[in-house]
Design a protein around this motif. Structure first.
Motif, short mmCIF file in Angstrom:
data_model
loop_
_atom_site.label_atom_id
_atom_site.label_comp_id
_atom_site.label_asym_id
_atom_site.label_seq_id
_atom_site.Cartn_x
_atom_site.Cartn_y
_atom_site.Cartn_z
N LEU A 224 -9.15 21.48 9.94
CA LEU A 224 -8.99 22.02 11.30
C LEU A 224 -7.63 21.59 11.84
O LEU A 224 -7.14 20.50 11.53
CB LEU A 224 -10.12 21.51 12.20
CG LEU A 224 -11.53 21.86 11.73
CD1 LEU A 224 -12.57 21.30 12.69
CD2 LEU A 224 -11.69 23.38 11.58
N PHE A 225 -7.04 22.45 12.64
CA PHE A 225 -5.73 22.10 13.20
C PHE A 225 -5.60 22.66 14.61
O PHE A 225 -6.34 23.58 15.01
CB PHE A 225 -4.60 22.62 12.29
CG PHE A 225 -4.63 24.10 12.04
CD1 PHE A 225 -4.03 24.99 12.92
CD2 PHE A 225 -5.26 24.60 10.92
CE1 PHE A 225 -4.07 26.35 12.69
CE2 PHE A 225 -5.31 25.97 10.68
CZ PHE A 225 -4.70 26.85 11.57
N LEU A 226 -4.67 22.10 15.36
CA LEU A 226 -4.45 22.52 16.75
C LEU A 226 -3.13 23.26 16.87
O LEU A 226 -2.12 22.85 16.30
CB LEU A 226 -4.42 21.29 17.68
CG LEU A 226 -5.66 20.38 17.65
CD1 LEU A 226 -5.51 19.27 18.68
CD2 LEU A 226 -6.93 21.17 17.88
N LEU A 227 -3.18 24.33 17.66
CA LEU A 227 -1.97 25.08 18.00
C LEU A 227 -1.77 24.97 19.51
O LEU A 227 -2.47 25.66 20.27
CB LEU A 227 -2.11 26.55 17.61
CG LEU A 227 -2.37 26.85 16.13
CD1 LEU A 227 -2.70 28.33 15.94
CD2 LEU A 227 -1.16 26.46 15.29
N GLY B 250 -7.69 26.22 14.91
CA GLY B 250 -7.75 27.04 13.71
C GLY B 250 -8.33 26.23 12.58
O GLY B 250 -8.43 25.00 12.67
N GLY B 251 -8.69 26.89 11.50
CA GLY B 251 -9.24 26.16 10.36
C GLY B 251 -9.02 26.90 9.05
O GLY B 251 -9.06 28.12 9.01
N ILE B 252 -8.72 26.12 8.02
CA ILE B 252 -8.69 26.65 6.66
C ILE B 252 -9.92 26.09 5.95
O ILE B 252 -10.08 24.88 5.87
CB ILE B 252 -7.44 26.19 5.87
CG1 ILE B 252 -6.17 26.43 6.66
CG2 ILE B 252 -7.39 26.85 4.50
CD1 ILE B 252 -5.65 27.83 6.59
N TYR B 253 -10.76 26.99 5.49
CA TYR B 253 -12.02 26.59 4.88
C TYR B 253 -11.91 26.73 3.36
O TYR B 253 -11.23 27.61 2.85
CB TYR B 253 -13.16 27.48 5.40
CG TYR B 253 -13.40 27.31 6.89
CD1 TYR B 253 -12.43 27.69 7.82
CD2 TYR B 253 -14.59 26.78 7.37
CE1 TYR B 253 -12.63 27.53 9.18
CE2 TYR B 253 -14.81 26.62 8.74
CZ TYR B 253 -13.82 27.00 9.63
OH TYR B 253 -14.02 26.84 10.97
N THR B 254 -12.61 25.83 2.68
CA THR B 254 -12.55 25.85 1.21
C THR B 254 -13.90 25.43 0.61
O THR B 254 -14.70 24.77 1.28
CB THR B 254 -11.45 24.89 0.70
OG1 THR B 254 -11.43 24.92 -0.72
CG2 THR B 254 -11.67 23.46 1.15
N ASP B 255 -14.10 25.83 -0.63
CA ASP B 255 -15.31 25.38 -1.34
C ASP B 255 -15.11 23.98 -1.91
O ASP B 255 -16.05 23.39 -2.44
CB ASP B 255 -15.72 26.38 -2.42
CG ASP B 255 -14.59 26.69 -3.40
OD1 ASP B 255 -13.42 26.36 -3.09
OD2 ASP B 255 -14.87 27.27 -4.46
N ALA B 256 -13.90 23.45 -1.81
CA ALA B 256 -13.67 22.07 -2.27
C ALA B 256 -14.11 21.09 -1.17
O ALA B 256 -14.18 21.45 0.01
CB ALA B 256 -12.19 21.87 -2.58
N GLY B 257 -14.35 19.87 -1.55
CA GLY B 257 -14.80 18.86 -0.59
C GLY B 257 -13.67 18.36 0.30
O GLY B 257 -12.48 18.63 0.06
N ALA B 258 -14.03 17.62 1.34
CA ALA B 258 -13.04 17.16 2.32
C ALA B 258 -12.00 16.22 1.71
O ALA B 258 -10.86 16.16 2.19
CB ALA B 258 -13.75 16.47 3.48
#
Ligand code: SF4
Ligand code: SF4
Length: 290
Positions: A43-46, A132-140
């Motif tokens: 997650l990130f802030l703009l 905003g967020g970039i989602y992935t099937d990989a772990g955190a």
């Protein structure tokens, strides 16, 4: 490793396992082939506040061109770069129309605290931020090698001290306490309604903004603190240019004719909704009040 600050000017970002988030639109994850149980999101802030957008009748989030467009461009650039670093992993960007409750998740990830006004408050930027967020099937844990960010480990969301300034300032009396907002009364939502309920027209007629509302955000001491610290103004050029801070019927017609209207967030519900709000503000349309 990607340098998000150097590449995109993004300075506030943090990973979180999706298992720690409240999933509200699981179908978005399913379509992206990402598991809510084992996947993660960065997650990130703009930050979007700009002094150039002050003093008009449009909420600050909508004075620049639509942030959804900004995010789409960002996601299109960043996803292939991440795929190169972690071949085989899936990456998908979401902002606003997102699988998770973004405010809560960003607070859990450590990007800010949850305000009584329902907004995420970043200590650096205040509540004038998009999430905003970039989602992935990989772990955190994968985000350490990808962008140099580590999961917190503890995901209890912080909350604001509850000073009540936003509640006292809210012209719609929509802040109910405990982080709950009456969305039916909040002008930010009411100005976007296609069909108004009883009393909505009077609310819009008397409101400071014809699209959105910044009153509670501006009343918050965290906003004053960010302004005093010099961190309220966004460093992101996209949110400092092509500003439309005031709409009247003539400006609106020009925007529609030129095709520029569609580039702004206030176009989301169509030209008719904005025009109705303008008419209500000018006392020209009594029928819409019913
Ligand atoms: S004004 Fe006070 S109660 Fe409202 S969000 Fe800001 S810190 Fe919390
Ligand atoms: S956005 Fe405006 S109407 Fe909505 S809760 Fe904040 S001050 Fe009240």
């Amino acid at each position: 490793m990607l340098d998000l600050k150097a590449l995109y000017g993004i300075e506030a970002f943090a990973p979180i396992p999706l298992a720690e988030c409240t999933i509200q639109k699981p179908y978005l994850l399913e379509r992206a082939g990402i598991s809510a149980g084992s996947g993660s999101a960065l997650l990130f802030l703009l930050p979007y506040y700009t002094a150039g957008g002050e003093g008009g009748n449009i909420s600050m989030y909508a004075v620049a061109e639509d942030y959804h467009r900004y995010c789409e461009t960002l996601f299109a650039d960043i996803a292939p770069r991440l795929s190169q670093l972690l071949p085989g992993a899936k990456f998908k960007g979401f902002a606003d129309h997102s699988p998770i409750r973004e405010v809560e998740a960003a607070a859990r990830a450590g990007l800010g605290i949850m305000g009584e006004n329902g907004l995420l408050i970043s200590e650096k930027y205040s509540s004038f931020v998009f999430i905003g967020g970039i989602y992935t099937d990989a772990g955190a844990d994968a985000w350490e090698a990808l962008v140099g960010a580590w999961p917190r480990g503890s995901y209890e969301p912080g909350r604001c001290p509850g000073c009540g300034e936003c509640m006292r300032a809210c012209p719609a009396h929509a802040i109910l306490g405990g982080g709950h907002i009456d969305r039916e009364r909040c002008f930010s939502a009411v100005t976007q309604k296609k069909k108004l309920a009883d009393g909505d027209g009077d609310g819009i007629a008397g409101a400071e903004y014809i699209w959105g509302c910044d009153v509670c955000g501006l009343a918050c001491p965290y906003t004053r603190a960010a302004r005093a610290a010099g961190t309220l103004e966004t460093p992101l050029q996209y949110f400092r240019e092509k500003l439309i801070k005031t709409l009247d019927e003539s400006t609106l017609s020009d925007l529609v004719m030129s095709g520029e209207f569609e580039r702004h967030a206030f176009s989301w519900r169509g030209e008719g909704v904005v025009r109705r709000n303008l008419r209500l503000r000018e006392g020209k349309d009594h029928e819409d009040r019913d």
